[in-house]
Design an enzyme around this catalytic site. Structure first.
Site, mmCIF file in Angstrom:
data_model
loop_
_atom_site.group_PDB
_atom_site.id
_atom_site.type_symbol
_atom_site.label_atom_id
_atom_site.label_comp_id
_atom_site.label_asym_id
_atom_site.label_seq_id
_atom_site.Cartn_x
_atom_site.Cartn_y
_atom_site.Cartn_z
ATOM 1 C CG ASP A 68 -2.125 0.973 0.908
ATOM 2 O OD1 ASP A 68 -2.920 0.659 0.010
ATOM 3 O OD2 ASP A 68 -2.232 2.035 1.561
ATOM 4 C CG PHE A 157 1.785 3.669 -11.629
ATOM 5 C CD1 PHE A 157 3.056 3.146 -11.475
ATOM 6 C CD2 PHE A 157 0.906 3.580 -10.553
ATOM 7 C CE1 PHE A 157 3.447 2.552 -10.280
ATOM 8 C CE2 PHE A 157 1.282 2.980 -9.357
ATOM 9 C CZ PHE A 157 2.562 2.468 -9.226
#
Ligand code: IMP
Length: 203
Positions: A68, A157
């Site tokens: 995460d 990204f």
């Protein structure tokens, strides 16, 4: 060894695979039959990382690790942080849209600048949670840098086009993957994971 990487993000898979030694092979969620969306509902990056890895371990009985990540911006009090993926969702009605997220970051930083707060320092933080035979282990990777005024670059990204790591003149999105992978938050966490597995003679 084979281990499941609990993500559906092909860019994360590409980055982590490129940073792993050849004796560790990633197994995808699809390969273990996990096609549903994995919950990420805790208030912290550490918590979400653990939640994702434990979900896979408990529902599919597979050793695995999850990632995460959050972008923490000083002038925004650490935001978007744990809300990085859906930062703009509530405001513009988008769904995990990186362009909208970046636009909102830049707008919020402009507002701060108008109030005299021109600090653009930020960091990416990744937390990996490895679940091995039911035991949890976490590995953190942090890279510090700054947020620029305009998205620049086509690679990478997420927030890569607006983040320049300290000591560099270009954004993560202007770097080939091989360069991002030498220094990034995810590369640091990956190295820690590999070192740990090496010590256990798991690889
Ligand atoms: P998550 O870890 O998949 O929940 O990602 C949280 C948010 O951070 C998403 O918007 C991602 O696109 C973004 N993100 C995650 N890793 C990176 C990265 O390495 N560079 C830029 N953005 C990232």
């Amino acid at each position: 060894m084979k281990i499941c990487f609990a993500t559906n993000n092909p860019k994360k898979i590409e980055e982590v695979s490129a940073a792993l030694p050849s004796n560790i092979q990633l197994v995808s969620l699809k390969e273990i039959g996990c096609t549903e969306e994995i919950p990420e509902t805790t208030p912290t990056i550490e918590g979400n990382s653990e939640q994702k890895a434990m979900y896979v371990y408990e529902n599919y009985n597979e050793n695995c690790f999850a990632d995460d990540t959050g972008l923490e911006i000083e002038a925004l009090g650490g935001e978007p942080g744990v809300h990085s993926a859906m930062y703009a969702d509530k405001i513009v009605g988008s769904y995990r849209d990186s362009n909208e997220n970046m636009k909102l970051v830049l707008k919020n930083l402009q507002e701060q600048a108008q109030k005299g707060n021109t600090d653009r320092s930020a960091q990416f933080k990744t937390v990996f949670t490895l679940v091995l035979d039911g035991e949890k282990h976490q590995f953190e990777g942090i890279i510090k840098g700054k947020i620029i005024e305009e998205p620049t670059g086509k690679d990478g990204f997420g927030y890569d086009p607006i983040f320049i790591p300290n000591g560099y003149e270009k954004t993560f999105a202007q770097m080939p993957l091989s360069e991002k992978n030498k220094i990034s938050h995810r590369a640091i966490a990956t190295r820690k994971l590999v070192e740990f597995l090496n010590k256990l003679n798991k690889v």
